[in-house]
Design a protein around this motif. Structure first.
Motif, short mmCIF file in Angstrom:
data_model
loop_
_atom_site.label_atom_id
_atom_site.label_comp_id
_atom_site.label_asym_id
_atom_site.label_seq_id
_atom_site.Cartn_x
_atom_site.Cartn_y
_atom_site.Cartn_z
N LEU A 183 0.82 -1.21 0.00
CA LEU A 183 0.00 0.00 0.00
C LEU A 183 0.86 1.26 0.00
N LYS A 184 1.90 1.27 0.83
CA LYS A 184 2.78 2.45 0.89
C LYS A 184 3.50 2.66 -0.44
N PHE A 185 4.02 1.56 -1.01
CA PHE A 185 4.70 1.64 -2.29
C PHE A 185 3.74 2.14 -3.38
N LYS A 186 2.52 1.60 -3.37
CA LYS A 186 1.52 1.94 -4.38
C LYS A 186 1.16 3.42 -4.34
N GLU A 187 0.99 3.96 -3.14
CA GLU A 187 0.61 5.36 -3.01
C GLU A 187 1.71 6.30 -3.52
N VAL A 188 2.96 5.97 -3.20
CA VAL A 188 4.08 6.80 -3.66
C VAL A 188 4.22 6.71 -5.17
N LEU A 189 4.12 5.48 -5.72
CA LEU A 189 4.25 5.30 -7.17
C LEU A 189 3.14 6.04 -7.91
N ILE A 190 1.92 5.95 -7.42
CA ILE A 190 0.80 6.63 -8.07
C ILE A 190 0.99 8.14 -8.02
N SER A 191 1.49 8.63 -6.90
CA SER A 191 1.75 10.07 -6.78
C SER A 191 2.75 10.54 -7.85
N ILE A 192 3.83 9.77 -8.03
CA ILE A 192 4.84 10.13 -9.03
C ILE A 192 4.26 10.03 -10.45
N LEU A 193 3.51 8.96 -10.70
CA LEU A 193 2.93 8.77 -12.04
C LEU A 193 1.94 9.88 -12.39
N ARG A 194 1.12 10.27 -11.43
CA ARG A 194 0.14 11.33 -11.68
C ARG A 194 0.85 12.65 -11.99
N ILE A 195 1.92 12.93 -11.24
CA ILE A 195 2.69 14.15 -11.52
C ILE A 195 3.22 14.11 -12.96
N MET A 196 3.84 13.00 -13.33
CA MET A 196 4.45 12.92 -14.66
C MET A 196 3.40 12.98 -15.77
N ILE A 197 2.27 12.30 -15.59
CA ILE A 197 1.23 12.28 -16.62
C ILE A 197 0.71 13.68 -16.90
N PHE A 198 0.35 14.40 -15.84
CA PHE A 198 -0.34 15.67 -16.06
C PHE A 198 0.61 16.84 -16.30
N VAL A 199 1.83 16.75 -15.80
CA VAL A 199 2.83 17.75 -16.19
C VAL A 199 3.13 17.59 -17.68
N LEU A 200 3.22 16.33 -18.13
CA LEU A 200 3.45 16.08 -19.56
C LEU A 200 2.30 16.61 -20.42
N LEU A 201 1.07 16.44 -19.94
CA LEU A 201 -0.07 16.99 -20.68
C LEU A 201 0.05 18.51 -20.81
N GLY A 202 0.46 19.15 -19.72
CA GLY A 202 0.65 20.60 -19.75
C GLY A 202 1.76 21.00 -20.71
N ILE A 203 2.85 20.24 -20.71
CA ILE A 203 3.98 20.51 -21.60
C ILE A 203 3.54 20.44 -23.06
N GLN A 204 2.64 19.50 -23.36
CA GLN A 204 2.24 19.24 -24.74
C GLN A 204 1.07 20.10 -25.22
N MET A 205 0.55 20.97 -24.36
CA MET A 205 -0.52 21.88 -24.79
C MET A 205 0.01 22.80 -25.89
#
Length: 416
Positions: free
Chosen positions: A281-303
């Protein structure tokens, strides 16, 4: 050659560091002003990307970009599946099925009609635009509703819809691309494709999810117990790859893995040892946090703000019609016949408001641009506008609107 590989690797590591760091900084700002972090992740991407500071540009790294988006959405969907109770899902299965198929089709046609009237483009291209943005986004909805205190029936309908409707959205999109490219359309063939993608994804996810959970359980077959987090990542990667290789929905497969993991008793699987489960659970929460940051920062970059500014007025009108006409109509006709779910007016109104656009529509729009489909620039502009408005407005008001409509768990129990 070796020097180029080293240079590319170093540059990519630098860009990833900038993406994650900027995402964390903007997430802290988001907490201060009490707005969803996703909005600030996209804002961070816009600022560090080519549109403003030009510190990060992923145009030279298409493989890394695709890997982040696909694996990120897959792992987040897996986590969403873990939140689903098969008992609750059974109550709303008709609504989820209708929202994920008929609802997507209705949304495509209504949005396409708006695009046809506003942009004065050929109707098939207008429909293509509607199909690209018709599906909802699990990368936003799963983390948002996972932590919301609303009734489980509503929460699990929203999460399940976001997992199931990507197959329908993609099939409709590809069918229209085939038509505008000079091919033909067959309703029967499209329905068969949908059943194949969805059913195959369920089968692959069910098998891999069952085996993976069995291997880390406390049963006699638990040969890998103690490694639940690691095997979960392996299962997500393997299920997505296997499903896509056979022409099935990879996102459906990873969602089903999560459902198997979250319903061990129903699936007659042994529990995972407590220490391993807590670590997972701890690993999953940290990984999801990092993935969400990368996904949506990338979306912003590609606007692409050059394209967005060119079609700003028309795109805005289409997205308003998309939110206030297409979504309410598609929800109404999707849930009205589901007597078993016993939807009330407040719940239906909330479903009508909840339909964030994100990773999957962005990926489809990017694919259309790469294929050089006619009017791809317009489709990209409207998709960007839909992402900005639905995440910025609808995601930001989701908790507030739930309170206004009295949809929290306490109110739900009173009604029961």
């Amino acid at each position: 050659m070796e020097g180029n590989v080293v240079l590319i690797t170093e540059n990519l590591m630098k860009l990833l560091a900038l993406i994650i760091f900027s995402g964390v900084i903007f997430a802290k700002i988001g907490k201060k002003v009490h707005m969803p972090d996703v909005v600030f992740f996209i804002l961070a991407g816009i600022i560090v990307g080519p549109s403003v500071l030009n510190l990060v540009n992923f145009d030279q790294y298409p493989v890394a970009n695709q890997l982040i988006l696909v694996f990120g959405a897959s792992y987040i969907l897996y986590d969403g599946g873990r939140e689903i109770s098969l008992k609750v899902l059974n109550e709303v299965k008709l609504s989820v099925g209708m929202l994920s198929t008929v609802g997507v089709l209705i949304s495509t046609f209504i949005t396409g009609f708006f695009a046809y009237k506003v942009l004065h483009i050929d109707f098939m291209y207008a429909l293509l635009l509607g199909s690209v943005i018709a599906s909802t986004d699990p990368s936003v909805l799963v983390p948002l509703f996972k932590n919301m205190n609303i009734n489980p029936k509503l929460k699990q309908t929203i999460i399940s819809e976001s997992a199931f409707n990507d197959a329908a959205g993609a099939i409709i999109t590809f069918a229209i691309i085939g038509i505008v490219s000079g091919g033909s359309f067959s309703l029967g063939h499209s329905i068969i494709d949908l059943l194949k993608e969805a059913g195959g994804g369920v089968l692959v996810g069910g098998i891999i999810g069952y085996i993976a959970t069995l291997l880390v359980s406390e049963s006699k077959f638990g040969l890998l117990k103690g490694y639940a987090g690691e095997i979960a990542v392996v299962a997500v990667l393997l299920a997505y790859f296997t499903a896509v290789r056979f022409g099935f929905s990879g996102f459906m497969a990873v969602f089903i893995i999560g459902m198997v993991c979250g319903n061990k008793e129903t699936c007659k699987l042994s529990a995972i040892e407590e220490e391993s489960y807590d670590l997972h659970l701890k690993f999953k929460e940290v990984l999801i946090s990092i993935l969400r940051i990368m996904i949506f920062v990338l979306l912003g970059i590609q606007m692409n703000f050059d394209i967005l500014s060119k079609y700003f007025g028309g795109a805005l009108i289409i997205v308003i019609g998309f939110i206030f006409v297409a979504r309410p109509v598609s929800v109404f006709f999707s849930v009205i016949l589901d007597r078993k779910a016993s939807w009330n007016f407040r719940e239906i109104a909330y479903l009508m408001w909840t339909r964030e656009t994100g990773v999957i529509p962005a990926a489809l729009a990017g694919m259309i641009i790469s294929m050089k489909v006619q009017h791809a620039d317009i489709i990209s502009a409207v998709t960007s506008m839909a992402i900005i408005i639905t995440i910025g407005v609808q995601a930001s008001t989701a908790k507030y609107f739930a309170k206004v409509l009295k949809l929290d768990i306490d109110d739900y129990k009173k009604e029961k």
